[in-house]
Each structure stands twice: as structure tokens, then as C-alpha cells.
Scaffold this motif. Structure first.
Motif, PDB file in Angstrom:
ATOM      1  N   UNK A 139       9.515  -6.877 -11.715  1.00 30.04           N
ATOM      2  CA  UNK A 139       9.751  -7.898 -10.689  1.00 30.04           C
ATOM      3  C   UNK A 139       9.106  -7.428  -9.392  1.00 30.04           C
ATOM      4  N   UNK A 140       8.128  -8.194  -8.933  1.00 27.48           N
ATOM      5  CA  UNK A 140       7.361  -7.828  -7.748  1.00 27.48           C
ATOM      6  C   UNK A 140       7.610  -8.868  -6.657  1.00 27.48           C
ATOM      7  N   UNK A 141       8.175  -8.427  -5.542  1.00 29.79           N
ATOM      8  CA  UNK A 141       8.466  -9.328  -4.429  1.00 29.79           C
ATOM      9  C   UNK A 141       7.488  -9.045  -3.289  1.00 29.79           C
ATOM     10  N   UNK A 142       6.777 -10.109  -2.848  1.00 30.43           N
ATOM     11  CA  UNK A 142       5.804  -9.959  -1.758  1.00 30.43           C
ATOM     12  C   UNK A 142       5.934 -11.129  -0.780  1.00 30.43           C
ATOM     13  N   UNK A 143       5.406 -10.937   0.417  1.00 26.42           N
ATOM     14  CA  UNK A 143       5.357 -12.023   1.403  1.00 26.42           C
ATOM     15  C   UNK A 143       4.354 -13.074   0.938  1.00 26.42           C
ATOM     16  N   UNK A 146       0.508 -12.696   0.753  1.00 22.57           N
ATOM     17  CA  UNK A 146      -0.085 -11.805  -0.254  1.00 22.57           C
ATOM     18  C   UNK A 146      -0.153 -12.441  -1.644  1.00 22.57           C
ATOM     19  N   UNK A 147       0.469 -13.620  -1.799  1.00 25.61           N
ATOM     20  CA  UNK A 147       0.573 -14.222  -3.128  1.00 25.61           C
ATOM     21  C   UNK A 147      -0.783 -14.451  -3.774  1.00 25.61           C
ATOM     22  N   UNK A 148      -1.709 -15.077  -3.053  1.00 25.59           N
ATOM     23  CA  UNK A 148      -3.008 -15.394  -3.633  1.00 25.59           C
ATOM     24  C   UNK A 148      -3.726 -14.160  -4.143  1.00 25.59           C
ATOM     25  N   UNK A 149      -3.730 -13.115  -3.342  1.00 30.65           N
ATOM     26  CA  UNK A 149      -4.419 -11.888  -3.723  1.00 30.65           C
ATOM     27  C   UNK A 149      -3.761 -11.252  -4.952  1.00 30.65           C
ATOM     28  N   UNK A 150      -2.434 -11.121  -4.929  1.00 24.80           N
ATOM     29  CA  UNK A 150      -1.726 -10.475  -6.029  1.00 24.80           C
ATOM     30  C   UNK A 150      -1.866 -11.287  -7.313  1.00 24.80           C
ATOM     31  N   UNK A 151      -1.649 -12.607  -7.230  1.00 27.44           N
ATOM     32  CA  UNK A 151      -1.735 -13.443  -8.419  1.00 27.44           C
ATOM     33  C   UNK A 151      -3.123 -13.354  -9.049  1.00 27.44           C
ATOM     34  N   UNK A 152      -4.161 -13.445  -8.236  1.00 27.24           N
ATOM     35  CA  UNK A 152      -5.528 -13.394  -8.748  1.00 27.24           C
ATOM     36  C   UNK A 152      -5.822 -12.070  -9.443  1.00 27.24           C
ATOM     37  N   UNK A 153      -5.402 -10.969  -8.812  1.00 28.03           N
ATOM     38  CA  UNK A 153      -5.668  -9.651  -9.394  1.00 28.03           C
ATOM     39  C   UNK A 153      -4.890  -9.447 -10.698  1.00 28.03           C
ATOM     40  N   UNK A 182       4.748   3.243 -14.547  1.00 27.96           N
ATOM     41  CA  UNK A 182       4.376   4.006 -13.351  1.00 27.96           C
ATOM     42  C   UNK A 182       2.959   3.677 -12.900  1.00 27.96           C
ATOM     43  N   UNK A 183       2.048   3.530 -13.841  1.00 27.88           N
ATOM     44  CA  UNK A 183       0.671   3.176 -13.497  1.00 27.88           C
ATOM     45  C   UNK A 183       0.626   1.808 -12.832  1.00 27.88           C
ATOM     46  N   UNK A 184       1.441   0.871 -13.346  1.00 32.60           N
ATOM     47  CA  UNK A 184       1.491  -0.461 -12.741  1.00 32.60           C
ATOM     48  C   UNK A 184       2.053  -0.393 -11.324  1.00 32.60           C
ATOM     49  N   UNK A 185       3.111   0.358 -11.142  1.00 32.88           N
ATOM     50  CA  UNK A 185       3.728   0.464  -9.815  1.00 32.88           C
ATOM     51  C   UNK A 185       2.754   1.045  -8.796  1.00 32.88           C
ATOM     52  N   UNK A 186       1.983   2.033  -9.200  1.00 30.18           N
ATOM     53  CA  UNK A 186       0.976   2.615  -8.300  1.00 30.18           C
ATOM     54  C   UNK A 186      -0.100   1.592  -7.969  1.00 30.18           C
ATOM     55  N   UNK A 187      -0.494   0.822  -8.998  1.00 30.47           N
ATOM     56  CA  UNK A 187      -1.535  -0.193  -8.804  1.00 30.47           C
ATOM     57  C   UNK A 187      -1.083  -1.270  -7.812  1.00 30.47           C
ATOM     58  N   UNK A 188       0.145  -1.761  -7.981  1.00 28.54           N
ATOM     59  CA  UNK A 188       0.671  -2.791  -7.081  1.00 28.54           C
ATOM     60  C   UNK A 188       0.846  -2.235  -5.667  1.00 28.54           C
ATOM     61  N   UNK A 193      -0.959  -2.542  -0.177  1.00 27.90           N
ATOM     62  CA  UNK A 193      -0.814  -1.577   0.930  1.00 27.90           C
ATOM     63  C   UNK A 193       0.655  -1.253   1.170  1.00 27.90           C
ATOM     64  N   UNK A 194       1.360  -1.046   0.071  1.00 29.62           N
ATOM     65  CA  UNK A 194       2.776  -0.658   0.100  1.00 29.62           C
ATOM     66  C   UNK A 194       3.677  -1.723   0.728  1.00 29.62           C
ATOM     67  N   UNK A 195       3.309  -2.981   0.527  1.00 24.89           N
ATOM     68  CA  UNK A 195       4.105  -4.086   1.095  1.00 24.89           C
ATOM     69  C   UNK A 195       4.859  -4.866   0.012  1.00 24.89           C
ATOM     70  N   UNK A 196       4.973  -4.302  -1.177  1.00 25.31           N
ATOM     71  CA  UNK A 196       5.678  -4.983  -2.266  1.00 25.31           C
ATOM     72  C   UNK A 196       6.959  -4.250  -2.607  1.00 25.31           C
ATOM     73  N   UNK A 197       7.971  -5.017  -2.969  1.00 25.92           N
ATOM     74  CA  UNK A 197       9.206  -4.440  -3.479  1.00 25.92           C
ATOM     75  C   UNK A 197       9.179  -4.588  -5.002  1.00 25.92           C
ATOM     76  N   UNK A 198       9.396  -3.471  -5.692  1.00 25.39           N
ATOM     77  CA  UNK A 198       9.310  -3.483  -7.154  1.00 25.39           C
ATOM     78  C   UNK A 198      10.644  -3.134  -7.785  1.00 25.39           C
ATOM     79  N   UNK A 199      10.984  -3.893  -8.836  1.00 26.59           N
ATOM     80  CA  UNK A 199      12.200  -3.633  -9.607  1.00 26.59           C
ATOM     81  C   UNK A 199      11.858  -3.732 -11.079  1.00 26.59           C
ATOM     82  N   UNK A 200      12.317  -2.765 -11.857  1.00 22.68           N
ATOM     83  CA  UNK A 200      12.090  -2.804 -13.299  1.00 22.68           C
ATOM     84  C   UNK A 200      13.156  -3.669 -13.975  1.00 22.68           C
ATOM     85  N   UNK A 201      12.704  -4.551 -14.858  1.00 13.79           N
ATOM     86  CA  UNK A 201      13.623  -5.412 -15.592  1.00 13.79           C
ATOM     87  C   UNK A 201      13.834  -4.911 -17.008  1.00 13.79           C
ATOM     88  N   UNK A 202      14.128  -5.839 -17.914  1.00 11.36           N
ATOM     89  CA  UNK A 202      14.428  -5.497 -19.297  1.00 11.36           C
ATOM     90  C   UNK A 202      13.156  -5.331 -20.126  1.00 11.36           C
TER      91      UNK A 202
END
Length: 216
Positions: A139-143, A146-153, A182-188, A193-202
Motif C-alpha cells: 500500500x503506497x500513499x502519496x500526494x 505525485x500520482x501521475x509519475x508513480x502510476x506511469x512508472x 525490500x527492493x520495491x520499497x527502495x524503488x518507491x 524522493x522519500x515522499x511516500x508512505x508504505x505499508x505491507x499488506x497480505x
């Protein structure tokens, strides 16, 4: 749990005619032996006027449940060849039934083996094979900016975008292969630029259509 495995799409069928006999192949995904037996009885009831309703299935993570039934055909000419198709294709949690309406011409042992195995192969091809991959939902929460950039990537990556929830911030639910968290979390983190909140789900299985070279 297996990291990935192959099985069939929920259900399907295909009919072929060989030497005037009708062979109707039915395929169904079954995760328990009870489901497989219920499926077989369903087809037998549907075709209670047929000469034979032969069956085979493989159930379980390690294929511990394997059954084959010739239903009156000469021993070893129907159920076992059908089961061998499932083994050759590496399919799990799969049950097949081939209904035969005799057309008056005997096929011989070799002909029966080819007819039943061929009907199953064609029915599976018609139904379709999937690869079930064990994945972790992230679960990735962003402002919003940043949506367009994150979604496209994400859409252009090996990760799978499941859904987007529009709330105070935007939450993207993304599936990542088990072990790649962990690789995904580093990538996001780098991407935003460290502006995302990440939570691991099921963890759960996600299905992908198998490529022609897979599950063969």
C-alpha cells in the motif's frame, strides 16, 4: 506455500469427433478432492446416456492426490493417459472428464489412448492455463501531485497495479512478487524522493495468463 504454480482457468470444454465417436472434454479447477468428485458426478449426470465418462485429477500443492478412472474403457486406455496430460503440462488442482458417445468404430488400445489424451489436451488449450504467483500487496500513499509519475512508472515496471483509492492522499495497491518487498520499497522511496508512505499488506496468489511456452 509455493511461490508459483500452473493451473487451468476456472472451467472450459471442447468437443472432437474421431472415427464417428464424439469425445467431449471438460476441464475444471478443483482445489479439493471433494470438488473434483462433485465435478465428475455433475458431468456424469449431464451425460448419463453416454457410453463412458472417463476422468482424472491432480489435487494439492505437492500433487499428493492423483486419481484416474477408465469408466468401462479397456484398462489404461483413458483415465491414465488423461492424467499423464496433466502431469506433462505441470498442472495443479485440475480435474478433467472426457465423455464418449460411441460411433460404431472400435479404435483399439492405441487409438483410445490418443483420443482421450488428445481430447484433454485440446480442452485444456481451449480453457486456458494460468500461472498463479504468490505476491505481497504493498500500500503506497502519496500526494496527488505525485500520482501521475508513480502510476506511469509502476505500469511500465514488473510490478502489478491492482487499484487506486482516492482519499485525502492517493493510495495505490501494488502487487510485488514474494521476496521482492525490500527492493520495491527502495524503488518507491527513490522514485518519490522519500515522499511516500508504505505499508505491507497480505500475501495472496495473483493470476497471469501463461505464455505459450509455459505450462506445456
Amino acid at each position: 506455500m509455493l511461490e508459483n504454480y500452473y493451473t487451468v482457468k476456472p472451467n472450459g470444454s471442447e468437443e472432437v469427433t474421431i472415427q464417428k465417436s464424439r469425445f467431449i472434454g471438460y476441464v475444471r479447477r478443483c482445489e479439493t478432492e471433494e470438488e473434483a468428485q462433485s465435478f465428475i458426478q455433475e458431468i456424469k449426470k449431464k451425460h448419463n446416456d453416454a457410453n463412458h465418462n472417463c476422468s482424472a485429477y491432480m489435487i494439492g500443492e505437492h500433487d499428493l492426490i492423483q486419481k484416474a478412472n477408465d469408466d468401462g474403457e479397456p484398462s489404461g486406455t483413458a483415465g491414465v493417459p488423461m492424467l499423464e496430460v496433466l502431469k506433462r503440462k505441470g498442472l495443479k488442482d485440475t480435474a478433467v472428464v472426457v465423455t464418449r458417445y460411441f460411433g460404431g468404430t472400435k479404435l483399439g488400445a492405441g487409438g483410445l489412448i490418443r483420443a482421450y489424451s488428445g481430447t484433454v489436451s485440446q480442452a485444456i488449450e481451449k480453457t486456458g492455463i494460468v500461472r498463479r504467483q504468490l505476491m505481497k500487496s504493498m500500500h503506497v500513499s502519496v500526494a496527488y501531485h505525485l500520482l501521475g509519475k508513480v502510476e506511469n512508472e509502476v505500469r511500465n515496471s514488473s510490478y502489478t497495479l491492482e487499484t487506486i483509492n482516492y482519499m485525502e492522499n492517493v493510495e495505490l495497491i501494488i502487487y510485488v512478487e514474494s521476496g521482492q518487498e525490500e527492493a520495491f520499497e527502495s524503488w518507491i522511496t527513490n522514485l518519490t524522493s522519500n515522499q511516500a508512505q508504505l505499508t505491507r499488506g497480505d500475501s495472496s496468489y495473483v493470476e497471469f495468463d501463461a505464455k505459450p511456452s509455459e505450462g506445456a
